[in-house]
Design an enzyme around this catalytic site. Structure first.
Site, PDB file in Angstrom:
ATOM      1  N   GLY A 640      34.263  42.198  50.786  1.00  0.00           N
ATOM      2  CA  GLY A 640      33.071  41.426  51.099  1.00  0.00           C
ATOM      3  C   GLY A 640      32.520  40.730  49.865  1.00  0.00           C
ATOM      4  O   GLY A 640      33.289  40.362  48.976  1.00  0.00           O
ATOM      5  N   ASP A 752      42.094  51.985  39.568  1.00  0.00           N
ATOM      6  CA  ASP A 752      42.098  50.525  39.508  1.00  0.00           C
ATOM      7  C   ASP A 752      41.438  50.055  38.217  1.00  0.00           C
ATOM      8  O   ASP A 752      40.565  49.188  38.223  1.00  0.00           O
ATOM      9  CB  ASP A 752      41.402  49.948  40.744  1.00  0.00           C
ATOM     10  CG  ASP A 752      41.807  48.500  41.011  1.00  0.00           C
ATOM     11  OD1 ASP A 752      42.813  48.040  40.420  1.00  0.00           O
ATOM     12  OD2 ASP A 752      41.118  47.824  41.794  1.00  0.00           O
TER      13      ASP A 752
END
Ligand SMILES: *[C@@H]1O[C@H](CO)[C@@H](O)[C@H](O)[C@H]1NC(C)=O
Ligand SMILES: *[C@@H]1O[C@H](CO)[C@@H](O)[C@H](O)[C@H]1NC(C)=O
Ligand SMILES: *[C@@H]1O[C@H](CO)[C@@H](O)[C@H](O)[C@H]1NC(C)=O
Ligand SMILES: *[C@@H]1O[C@H](CO)[C@@H](O)[C@H](O)[C@H]1NC(C)=O
Ligand SMILES: *[C@@H]1O[C@H](CO)[C@@H](O)[C@H](O)[C@H]1NC(C)=O
Length: 943
Positions: A640, A752
């Site tokens: 998003g 990550d």
């Protein structure tokens, strides 16, 4: 008419019979047909009437005679029937790795031409027949890994051409036979190079007569038996010996002095016996690389000075040997020394490994001694264990006071990205999915004792590959993994051999590989020594398991299907019930539950447990972001968008708003709330609150004003990141990750780490962001988490890719890539080039700045402190080593960055003020970046 027909069929039969006779010798054909009757799972090619002409798998002929049967790893079932004797021209018989239970028939003695009899891992039992001694041509006899009982037949002494005698890993008992009158014995085998008799139940004394100067033995392996008495001094006469294993018996008495005459011995194992007397004086054994004398009853003694004369020594293992006093520093000067294990002794004083110690040194294990001090703070490449010494008694927290984790290894992919593979397939080192031929390599006398130096595995892998190729086997690549030291003193290693061309081996391929490995003619690289191989079942000859599916399997399959259906129905019923109950509960609890509007279908069906964060309503956040206006959008990604907002208090926040209908994002979203509400550190982005309202999923973070490190490095934020600032950023990020790994409870793997997830605050402090992919480690998962591979291309740990086992070292790898970006200001993958390879290729340690000027960011190249670029490069390369266990921990990375900063004249503990000063000063003089660039490029979580 009828008569004519009969005549016709007769003619056909006659043609067949004579035809057969003309091509394959009739006796041989009949013998093979008889074997076919007792063996199940034969290759489909065993069909027709002409084994020599029709290419039966595993059969080789000379003219019309069958000379070789090689059916290793064919999944054969049945017995080795005495019909085998009719193959009177047979020279080679290899039936290894099949399921041939039953005995070895006496009639085997009729195969007078046999030179090679290999029956490794066949499940054979009973006694080895005496007739084995009547095979005058026999050179290789490998009966290892079966269930043979009874004595070693003395008749083996008659095999005057025998070179390899391998009876390892059976249940043989009785004494080692030596000749007496007309009875032969093993002492007569003057051509033999190898006696492999370990892992049996042999008893009695080692007969002195066994050894003489006529013998040309290279390997004498008698370990793991029940031998008693003393070591005969005649052993010192066998000058050809290179490996001697007498360990794990019940030998007593003192070690004969003339053992040190054995100048070619490289590996000497005397461990786990009852040897007494003085520690043997091994002066002059200059070939010795591995010495293990542990667990004996030698006289208490100081560490003998003559050890320094063993200049080839790589592994010294003397646990429980009553050694006392101070360990001499000169021990560590031995140039190839890798491992020193002196557990459970009475060593005292100070451990000093000196400054000239061997470069190879990896492991010093001095557990349970009386050492009080250590002078040398060794680098993290040397693992020192002092657990159970006074130095660790008062709650020592130093690393050497903890027991090191077991190291692991697996062959890394060859500059490619491993693929996720179907069910039984495996990704090869060349990144192709295939069905490998696999099994366990057992090394009975490797010279090395720790696995830190992974280049040994690399050279083994290379040698295996070239051996297979030189024998024309269709092999694409070879992978080794999971080296393990077993209680029996052996080193075991998993081997996978991948096919080339196709994704499976056909039967010819498999039996060829099985022969190479069972025959033990492959010469191992230095340091590995003798080996044997135990194959796993291979059932993929036609590219799938189908060929191996029996009716029993089909039954199981049907059963599983029916069972599955029943389960499915059951779970449906339960599901509907649960759903109704839940609906009821929801309606009842709606008013009091602040999470009532939390939409479980988008969070993986669970409501997060959150503490310390504020719960915002949708309207509040709508207002503070100006109705989520495009002006306030500061980032976006798969989940998003991220908006800048201002709370009524005036505080700036970043609002991460999940996109509608992304269920994957929902799970990550819930994870992130839970994790972020639990971790607090100045180098981690803090979660201020969240919103579950009106079907929305939003996270509210502190606003990090200077954007991401990625944007900083590309110059988009307009802030000049000079070398000093980059070092501070590296330090901050390392601290944040270190906190996640070692201080958060449970520990968290970020998964990550990348420059776009390292944000810079107003003082250019690094803050690590985006825990959407993070993985907390459960109680059972202290070493790794097995998981589907996620992350960002360019930062991926190749080992994680291969094994799908996520460890903290995966983050270390990604951090190594971040360090390379700090050096070069290049993206990890830019124009198809991988930064890791670019740096490795350009690097030349003999040159100034490692010859990296060409790829360094000009800002770095022009303003650095001598030595620090090199040190950061070294650190980055350590972080991106392919076997994860070779990489430093985040704590070690942190220390090294601190060292580099001190070297550069920076105080690692004062970064915020220093950085703030320089930053503010610059800010005051002229505004270096526009507010526009700020709003469009900074944010809590850029993609
Ligand atoms: C060993 O060989 C000798 C002579 O070659 C023979 O006489 C004897 O019977 C053989 N012994 C055994 C046990 O095979
Ligand atoms: C060990 O043997 C060497 C050579 O045989 C000898 O010079 C040395 O004195 C011996 N050392 C001890 C401690 O007995
Ligand atoms: C170390 O042990 C030796 C022999 O047991 C003893 O003579 C010596 O005094 C000890 N040294 C220290 C520093 O405790
Ligand atoms: C088995 O594989 C090898 C190499 O891949 C090939 O040369 C050979 O023709 C194959 N044999 C059969 C029977 O398919
Ligand atoms: C290999 O297959 C045989 C049957 O052919 C079976 O008995 C044996 O247990 C299997 N071994 C393994 C390790 O699966």
């Amino acid at each position: 008419m009828i008569c004519w027909r009969i005549l016709c069929s007769l003619l056909v039969v006659l043609v067949q019979v004579f035809g057969t006779a003309a091509r394959t010798n009739t006796d041989d054909f009949v013998a093979l047909e008889a074997l076919k009757d007792v063996w199940k799972n034969l290759p489909p090619s065993w069909d027709g009437d002409d084994p020599c002409g029709n290419d039966w798998d595993g059969i080789s002929c000379s003219d019309d005679r069958v000379t070789s049967i090689s059916l290793g790893s064919m999944n054969l079932n049945g017995q080795l029937s005495s019909d085998i004797q009719k193959l009177s021209a047979l020279v080679i018989l290899d039936l290894s790795y099949n399921n041939l239970n039953g005995a070895l028939p006496t009639s085997i003695g009729n195969l007078k031409k046999l030179t090679t009899l290999i029956l490794v891992g066949c499940g054979l039992s009973g006694r080895i027949p005496d007739s084995i001694g009547s095979l005058p041509e026999l050179q290789l006899l490998s009966l290892n890994s079966n269930n043979f009982v009874g004595p070693i037949p003395p008749s083996i002494g008659n095999l005057s051409k025998l070179y390899l005698l391998d009876l390892t890993d059976n249940k043989l008992s009785g004494t080692i036979p030596v000749s007496k009158g007309s009875t032969p014995g093993l002492d007569m085998l003057v051509s033999a190079g190898h006696f492999h008799l370990g892992k049996n139940q042999l008893s009695g004394e080692i007969p002195p007569q066994l050894f003489s100067s006529k013998l040309t033995l290279i390997h004498l392996l008698l370990e793991n038996n029940r031998l008693t008495g003393s070591i005969p001094s005649s052993l010192g006469l066998v000058q050809t010996l290179e490996v001697v294993r007498l360990d794990r018996n019940s030998l007593s008495g003192s070690v004969p002095e003339n053992l040190s005459n054995l100048l070619r011995v490289q590996e000497l194992f005397l461990a786990n016996n009852y040897l007494t007397g003085p520690l043997p004086n091994l002066t002059g054994m200059t070939s010795l690389t591995h010495l293990d004398m542990s667990n004996n009853s030698f006289d208490a003694t100081d560490f003998p000075p003559w050890f320094s004369s063993l200049q080839s020594l790589a592994a010294l293992i003397m646990d429980d040997t009553h050694i006392q006093g101070q360990l001499p520093v000169s021990l560590f000067d031995i140039p190839c020394l890798q491992t020193v294990s002196l557990k459970n002794n009475q060593l005292n004083g100070t451990l000093n490994i000196g400054s000239d110690h061997s470069d190879e040194l990896e492991l010093i294990d001095l557990r349970n001694n009386s050492i009080e001090a250590i002078t040398q703070r060794a680098g993290y490449s040397i693992e020192i264990t002092l657990v159970g010494n006074p130095i660790c008694n008062e709650g020592g927290t130093e690393k050497y006071c903890t027991i090191p984790q077991q190291q692991n290894y697996s062959t890394p992919p060859k500059s490619c990205t491993p693929l996720p593979c179907d069910l039984d397939k495996t990704s090869s080192p060349t990144c192709r999915c295939a069905y490998p031929y696999s099994g366990t390599l057992v090394f009975s006398a490797p010279s090395f004792a720790s696995f830190g130096n992974t280049s040994v595995f690399g050279s083994l892998q290379q040698k295996l590959l070239s051996k297979f190729r030189s024998e024309s086997q269709p092999v694409d690549s070879v992978s080794l993994s999971n080296p393990t030291r077993k209680e029996d003193g052996n080193l075991e290693l998993n081997l996978q051999v991948f096919p080339s061309g196709q994704d499976y081996f056909n039967r010819t391929g498999i039996s060829g590989l099985a022969l190479i490995l069972s025959k033990q003619t492959f010469t191992t690289p230095d340091g590995f020594g003798p080996y044997s191989f135990n194959a796993n079942n291979y059932t993929y000859f036609t590219g799938s398991r189908n060929s191996g599916i029996s009716s029993a399997h089909i039954g199981a399959l049907v059963g599983a299907l029916v069972g599955g259906l029943v389960l499915l129905l059951l779970s449906l019923v339960i599901g509907i019930y649960a759903f109704r109950q839940k609906k009821r509960a929801e309606i009842a609890g709606k008013k009091s539950d602040p999470f009532a509007s939390w939409d479980p279908s988008r969070s993986g069906g669970r409501v997060p447990h959150v503490k310390g964060a504020i719960c915002f309503s949708f309207d509040e956040l709508k207002k503070c972001t100006d109705n989520f206006s495009g002006m306030n959008e500061i980032g976006h990604g798969g989940y998003g968008k991220v908006y800048r907002g201002t709370l009524p208090s005036g505080q700036l926040v970043a609002v991460k708003r999940a996109q509608h209908g992304s269920s994957q994002g929902g799970i990550e979203f819930a994870t992130e709330i839970e994790l972020l509400s639990r971790v607090h550190h100045k180098n981690l982005v803090s979660l201020l609150g969240f919103c579950f309202d009106q079907g929305e999923q939003m996270l509210v973070y502190e606003y990090i004003i200077n954007g991401s490190l990625k944007d900083g490095l590309t110059g988009r934020t307009g802030i000049r990141l000079d070398w000093m600032r980059r070092l501070r950023i590296a330090l901050g990020a390392a601290r944040g990750i270190h906190y996640l790994h070692e201080l958060a409870d449970p520990p968290i793997i970020h998964r990550d780490i990348k420059t776009s997830n390292i944000l810079l605050d107003e003082r250019l402090n690094a803050k690590v962001a985006d825990f959407g992919l993070s993985k907390p480690m459960g109680e059972q998962e202290r070493s790794h988490v097995t998981t589907e591979v996620k992350g960002t291309a360019g930062y991926f740990d190749p080992e994680y890719y291969m094994t799908q086992q996520l460890t903290q070292k995966s983050d270390v790898y990604s951090f190594g890539v971040v360090l390379l970006e700090l050096l070069t200001a290049r993206r990890p993958i830019e124009k198809g080039k991988y930064i890791v390879n670019e740096v490795k290729q350009a690097m030349d340690k003999t040159k100034d700045m490692y010859n990296l000027e060409g790829i360094l960011d000009p800002i770095v190249a022009s303003n650095t402190v001598p030595g620090s670029v090199e040190k950061v490069t070294d650190l980055a390369l350590k972080c991106i080593q392919e076997p994860g266990f070779n990489r430093p921990t985040m704590g070690e990375v942190l220390k090294e960055i601190e060292n580099i900063m001190e070297l550069a004249g920076l105080n690692p503990n004062a970064e915020s003020t220093a950085s703030s000063q320089s930053f503010d000063a610059r800010k005051a003089s002229s505004h270096p970046y526009t507010s526009e660039s700020l709003s469009s490029h900074s944010g809590a979580s850029p993609p």
